[in-house]
Enzyme design. Structure first.
Site, mmCIF file in Angstrom:
data_model
loop_
_atom_site.group_PDB
_atom_site.id
_atom_site.type_symbol
_atom_site.label_atom_id
_atom_site.label_comp_id
_atom_site.label_asym_id
_atom_site.label_seq_id
_atom_site.Cartn_x
_atom_site.Cartn_y
_atom_site.Cartn_z
ATOM 1 N N ASN A 24 0.811 -1.156 0.124
ATOM 2 C CA ASN A 24 -0.010 0.062 -0.143
ATOM 3 C C ASN A 24 0.960 0.963 -0.081
ATOM 4 O O ASN A 24 1.614 1.593 1.031
ATOM 5 C CB ASN A 24 -0.801 0.054 1.171
ATOM 6 C CG ASN A 24 -1.927 1.275 1.200
ATOM 7 O OD1 ASN A 24 -1.925 1.971 0.206
ATOM 8 N ND2 ASN A 24 -2.814 1.265 2.301
ATOM 9 N N ARG A 102 -2.718 -2.209 -3.473
ATOM 10 C CA ARG A 102 -3.987 -1.489 -3.092
ATOM 11 C C ARG A 102 -4.069 -0.275 -4.173
ATOM 12 O O ARG A 102 -2.840 0.517 -4.307
ATOM 13 C CB ARG A 102 -4.117 -1.094 -1.853
ATOM 14 C CG ARG A 102 -5.106 -0.017 -1.606
ATOM 15 C CD ARG A 102 -5.265 0.729 -0.262
ATOM 16 N NE ARG A 102 -6.403 1.477 -0.069
ATOM 17 C CZ ARG A 102 -6.458 2.688 0.620
ATOM 18 N NH1 ARG A 102 -5.236 3.093 1.065
ATOM 19 N NH2 ARG A 102 -7.488 3.084 0.765
ATOM 20 N N ARG A 255 -11.134 15.988 6.236
ATOM 21 C CA ARG A 255 -11.967 16.033 5.260
ATOM 22 C C ARG A 255 -13.484 16.694 5.691
ATOM 23 O O ARG A 255 -14.069 16.269 6.745
ATOM 24 C CB ARG A 255 -12.372 14.832 4.486
ATOM 25 C CG ARG A 255 -11.216 14.434 3.746
ATOM 26 C CD ARG A 255 -11.657 13.046 3.084
ATOM 27 N NE ARG A 255 -10.408 12.401 2.392
ATOM 28 C CZ ARG A 255 -9.955 11.212 2.621
ATOM 29 N NH1 ARG A 255 -10.864 10.425 3.183
ATOM 30 N NH2 ARG A 255 -8.983 10.576 2.186
ATOM 31 N N GLU A 406 -7.336 -5.303 5.735
ATOM 32 C CA GLU A 406 -7.297 -4.928 4.172
ATOM 33 C C GLU A 406 -6.161 -5.941 3.504
ATOM 34 O O GLU A 406 -6.431 -6.388 2.315
ATOM 35 C CB GLU A 406 -7.176 -3.822 3.840
ATOM 36 C CG GLU A 406 -8.547 -2.827 4.309
ATOM 37 C CD GLU A 406 -7.828 -1.131 4.108
ATOM 38 O OE1 GLU A 406 -8.364 -0.567 3.151
ATOM 39 O OE2 GLU A 406 -7.073 -0.943 5.016
#
Length: 423
Positions: A24, A102, A255, A406
């Site tokens: 990743n 990923r 965010r 993941e």
């Protein structure tokens, strides 16, 4: 020799000896894990941090031993070389059958994990404009691996792929046709995490009340990045809070989440900013960070300060976070084809903050899901002694705390694609 190595690798892919390297790559980081193919057990893990700076470091963990190597101005390529050297020294490369990468955005073309070829890499690069903060670094990581291990199969695992099952009524925006023609639509993210959690949740539910369970669920991935996804009984994503980009949906660490689009030109005019500068603020200087006016916006710190009751901004920030989580859970419930069977919490906040889970569950109980029955002791213990179950025994729907993995999904997909390729 190349043919011999390839045949050997193909045989390994079919055996319990198969190892997969999950990668990743971020803008200044490189996270890697070596996993046993069939069991997904982590054999070794690595993390390159602050790459490209004078404080670059590569952390290595193997066989209960940890090692930190400071390498000033270490690049992604250099970090990967250090990782592969480590694997070679510990005789861990012989059974390596593939690398899994990923990739945040696959656009509309990639609906499943895919063997990386020159053409596939070009296609990933072609949709980088849809995820400019992520895809270029994912591509960089792939190129770095290919440079060092050119003959080893590499597989791309896309965050967006799991959401390719979104129905048009959920994925399409009510915008002009020419906008839609260039790929402006809801894509969704965190798909690899949601897929792992939903599969594990389904197994847990089938053990609790198999005759009652349709496996309709809502998965709440709550971390610095956060999203909520409705998953039907077939294990398909049918609604999700993130959209065209990871900026949409919930209030997050930095965010803003969903806001009125008219804010952007308004801010541009009033603060003399470009569209890119406003978007940068919405992505990196908003959310919990903006509401608390503080560099320490870790949820644990915020909850402690909120409980002390002296900081109104922090109290409001936590209230807003919980409100938006509950709001999007409600939206997901509407999307499900039948009654919800489970609400699963995962990622940093979802897995470890009993207070946030409690607030969300109680708000749902007081409004649209009165049958929820939170067990305080189980919740305070993160469900560690009850297979992740947070609600009272025999109650339905069930609330779950499931640690995401993941890397396990990337490992599984990589092994599947490698096996298909060798057939």
């Amino acid at each position: 020799l190349a043919s011999k190595n390839r045949n050997e690798r193909d045989r390994n892919a079919m055996t319990n000896n198969a190892l997969v390297l999950s990668i990743n790559a971020g803008s200044s980081s490189l996270k890697a894990a070596l996993l046993q193919g069939e069991t997904h057990v982590h054999v070794a893990s690595f993390l390159g941090e602050r790459l490209g700076t004078d404080k670059a470091v590569v952390h290595k963990s193997y066989n209960n031993q940890k090692e930190d190597e400071e390498i000033p101005y270490c690049s992604h390529d250099m970090a990967l070389e250090r990782i592969l050297d480590f694997l070679k020294k510990n005789n861990l490369l012989d059974d390596l059958v593939g690398t899994g990468h990923r990739v945040v955005h696959g656009g509309a073309n990639f609906r499943d994990a895919t063997l990386i070829t020159k053409e596939v890499l070009e296609q990933i690069g072609a949709v980088s404009h849809l995820a400019p903060l992520h895809n270029p670094h994912n591509v960089k990581g792939i190129r770095s691996v290919k440079k060092v291990l050119p003959r080893l199969p590499a597989v791309a695992v896309f965050d967006t792929a799991f959401h390719s099952t979104l129905p048009p009524k959920a994925s399409q925006y009510a915008i002009p046709q020419n906008y839609r023609d260039i790929g402006i639509r809801k894509y969704g993210f965190h798909g690899t995490s949601v897929r792992y959690v939903s599969q594990k949740a389904k197994r847990i539910l089938s053990q609790l009340q198999p005759s009652r369970c349709n496996s309709n669920m809502v998965v709440c991935h709550l971390g610095n990045g956060a999203s909520i996804t409705a998953v039907n009984g077939h294990g398909e994503s049918i609604e999700t809070s993130m959209g065209f980009s990871p900026l949409a949906g919930l209030m997050m660490g930095t965010r803003s989440g969903s806001i009125d689009p008219a804010v952007i030109p308004f801010a541009m005019k009033n603060f003399d900013l470009s569209a890119e500068e406003v978007l940068n603020d919405l992505n990196k200087n908003s959310g919990l960070k903006a509401m608390t006016s503080d560099h320490d916006f870790d949820m644990r710190s915020l909850l402690k300060r909120a409980q002390e009751g002296h900081d109104d901004d922090v109290i409001l920030a936590v209230d807003m976070f919980v409100y938006r989580v509950v709001q999007f859970i409600a939206i997901s419930l509407v999307a499900l084809p039948g009654p919800v069977d489970a609400i699963a919490f995962t990622a940093g906040i979802g897995e470890h903050s009993s207070e946030i889970r409690k607030r969300c569950i109680l708000q749902l109980q007081q409004t649209i899901l009165p049958q929820l029955a939170l067990d305080e002791a189980r919740n305070n213990n993160d469900g560690s002694e009850t297979n992740g179950v947070l609600t009272k025994e025999g109650s339905w729907p069930v609330c779950l705390d499931i640690a995401t993995d993941e890397e396990a999904m990337i490992c599984e997909d990589t092994l599947r694609v490698v096996n298909q390729t060798s057939d």
